[in-house]
Design a protein around this motif. Sequence first.
Motif, short mmCIF file in Angstrom:
data_model
loop_
_atom_site.label_atom_id
_atom_site.label_comp_id
_atom_site.label_asym_id
_atom_site.label_seq_id
_atom_site.Cartn_x
_atom_site.Cartn_y
_atom_site.Cartn_z
N PRO A 6 -2.31 34.11 8.94
CA PRO A 6 -3.79 34.07 8.98
C PRO A 6 -4.40 34.84 7.80
O PRO A 6 -5.45 34.46 7.29
N MET A 10 -6.82 33.42 4.69
CA MET A 10 -8.08 34.07 4.26
C MET A 10 -8.05 34.34 2.76
O MET A 10 -9.02 34.08 2.06
N GLU A 13 -8.63 31.22 0.69
CA GLU A 13 -10.02 30.74 0.70
C GLU A 13 -10.94 31.67 -0.08
O GLU A 13 -11.76 31.22 -0.88
N VAL A 40 -17.24 39.68 12.51
CA VAL A 40 -16.63 38.59 11.74
C VAL A 40 -17.27 37.27 12.12
O VAL A 40 -17.52 36.41 11.28
N ALA A 44 -18.95 34.71 9.46
CA ALA A 44 -18.52 33.32 9.31
C ALA A 44 -19.65 32.36 9.64
O ALA A 44 -19.83 31.33 8.98
N ILE A 47 -22.22 32.22 6.83
CA ILE A 47 -21.72 31.43 5.70
C ILE A 47 -21.84 29.94 6.00
O ILE A 47 -22.41 29.18 5.22
N TRP A 48 -21.33 29.54 7.15
CA TRP A 48 -21.29 28.11 7.47
C TRP A 48 -22.67 27.56 7.78
O TRP A 48 -23.10 26.55 7.21
N ARG A 51 -24.83 27.57 4.58
CA ARG A 51 -24.56 26.45 3.67
C ARG A 51 -25.14 25.14 4.23
O ARG A 51 -25.70 24.34 3.48
N ILE B 32 -21.84 29.91 -2.83
CA ILE B 32 -21.50 29.23 -1.57
C ILE B 32 -22.54 28.15 -1.26
O ILE B 32 -22.19 27.04 -0.84
N MET B 35 -21.56 25.08 -2.97
CA MET B 35 -20.22 24.53 -2.74
C MET B 35 -20.27 23.28 -1.86
O MET B 35 -21.22 23.06 -1.12
N LEU B 37 -19.73 21.09 1.32
CA LEU B 37 -19.77 21.44 2.74
C LEU B 37 -18.36 21.68 3.29
O LEU B 37 -18.10 22.66 3.99
N VAL B 40 -16.81 24.96 2.31
CA VAL B 40 -17.42 26.11 2.99
C VAL B 40 -16.92 26.17 4.43
O VAL B 40 -16.64 27.24 4.97
N ARG B 41 -16.77 24.98 5.05
CA ARG B 41 -16.28 24.95 6.41
C ARG B 41 -14.87 25.56 6.47
O ARG B 41 -14.56 26.39 7.32
N ASN B 42 -14.03 25.18 5.49
CA ASN B 42 -12.66 25.73 5.45
C ASN B 42 -12.66 27.24 5.30
O ASN B 42 -11.89 27.95 5.93
N MET B 43 -13.57 27.73 4.44
CA MET B 43 -13.61 29.17 4.22
C MET B 43 -14.06 29.90 5.48
O MET B 43 -13.43 30.87 5.92
N ALA B 44 -15.16 29.43 6.09
CA ALA B 44 -15.69 30.09 7.28
C ALA B 44 -14.66 30.04 8.42
O ALA B 44 -14.50 31.01 9.17
N ALA B 46 -11.34 29.81 8.07
CA ALA B 46 -10.21 30.71 7.76
C ALA B 46 -10.56 32.15 8.11
O ALA B 46 -9.74 32.90 8.63
N ILE B 47 -11.82 32.53 7.85
CA ILE B 47 -12.25 33.90 8.14
C ILE B 47 -12.27 34.14 9.65
O ILE B 47 -11.68 35.09 10.15
N TRP B 48 -12.93 33.23 10.37
CA TRP B 48 -13.11 33.45 11.80
C TRP B 48 -11.80 33.24 12.58
O TRP B 48 -11.40 34.10 13.37
N GLY B 50 -8.85 33.31 11.35
CA GLY B 50 -7.89 34.30 10.87
C GLY B 50 -8.07 35.62 11.61
O GLY B 50 -7.11 36.20 12.12
#
Lengths: 198, 198
Positions: A6, A10, A13, A40, A44, A47-48, A51, B32, B35, B37, B40-44, B46-48, B50
């Motif tokens: 995990p 992160m 990304e 967190v 997240a 961010i989502w 965007r 962001i 970027m 969509l 950004v979804r993948n990043m958010a 991965a953060i959450w 993760g």
Amino acid sequence: MEQLEPITRMVNELSHLPGIGRKTAQRLAYHIAGMELEDVRNMATAIWQGRKAIRYCKVCGNFSVDEVCQVCADEKRHNGQICVVRDPKDVIAMERMHDYQGLYHVLQGTLSPMDGIGPSQIRIAELLERLQQGGVSEVILATSPDIEGEATASYLAKVIKPMGVQVTRIAHGLPVGLDLEYADEVTLSKAMAGRREM
Amino acid sequence: MEQLEPITRMVNELSHLPGIGRKTAQRLAYHIAGMELEDVRNMATAIWQGRKAIRYCKVCGNFSVDEVCQVCADEKRHNGQICVVRDPKDVIAMERMHDYQGLYHVLQGTLSPMDGIGPSQIRIAELLERLQQGGVSEVILATSPDIEGEATASYLAKVIKPMGVQVTRIAHGLPVGLDLEYADEVTLSKAMAGRREM
């Protein structure tokens, strides 16, 4: 011990972000792994959802929450002037001076033959269309004073002038507060070329 | 034009991260916002996801995906040695040298009377419990050579030694490759104090 999967995800990304290398991404990922779940989740989500809430103004190409951005929708702005910039963040920089009352046009890029970016890849057609609708007396070219920015400005001047619209370029010169001896040669030569009578 | 609310929310959240000030957060938020969509979804995610996937090893306090971390679960590791560090990321640093075969204990902090962090706020009780179960012959104190790290090491040495367990401290001295003239005085004085016969 291998890095946990995990955390690796992160890091991958986060290192897509500008100015965030693998090392910084790793530091951030370890920090996030140790943060409260709730915090967190908020990050997240911001961010989502952030965007998702943002789109491009259909008139000028600036970031907007609505179909038309705040500037274009503001009837108090002078619609005879259009300031052309590269990115939405350049609009924020211009607005920070609280001085300019005209509209904007965001190109969403600059001409760069090296990267295969020609006039049709950036929002030049949309700009010409706005000008054809009439009512604009001045286009201010505010792209950066680098190779791509200058090339874009030259190109735009060439295609806009024949339309009978005044085309201006923001001044390049010494930034306020910079000591002469620390100015680079190119800036200094632009400052000399742009000198005005006092 | 005001900064868009979704961007402000991103800036607020991102500036909670270590080493990310308001200016950097703003740069990231604008990036962001522009970027794709999907990215950004993948990043958010991965953060959450993760963060949700990560918990603390119930034995050593290291980050783990399972109840017990990879190191503690590895039967090939020597369970007679425990290396005490502050953070999970210190475990990664130690593991990078591929040299240490013992176990770890992550304190999740260091003693800091100034910030009101005493022995009961960090995982010292858990360490003493592990030692009481027997089988450990050496505790290696690998907290950083700063004020809090040294204070924590001194405190641990004082409480562990009476238990009949050998307590050692990692060496402080010149980092490999550093020219003598660039070493700071404290490092140099530690290097002198720790000198060994050749």
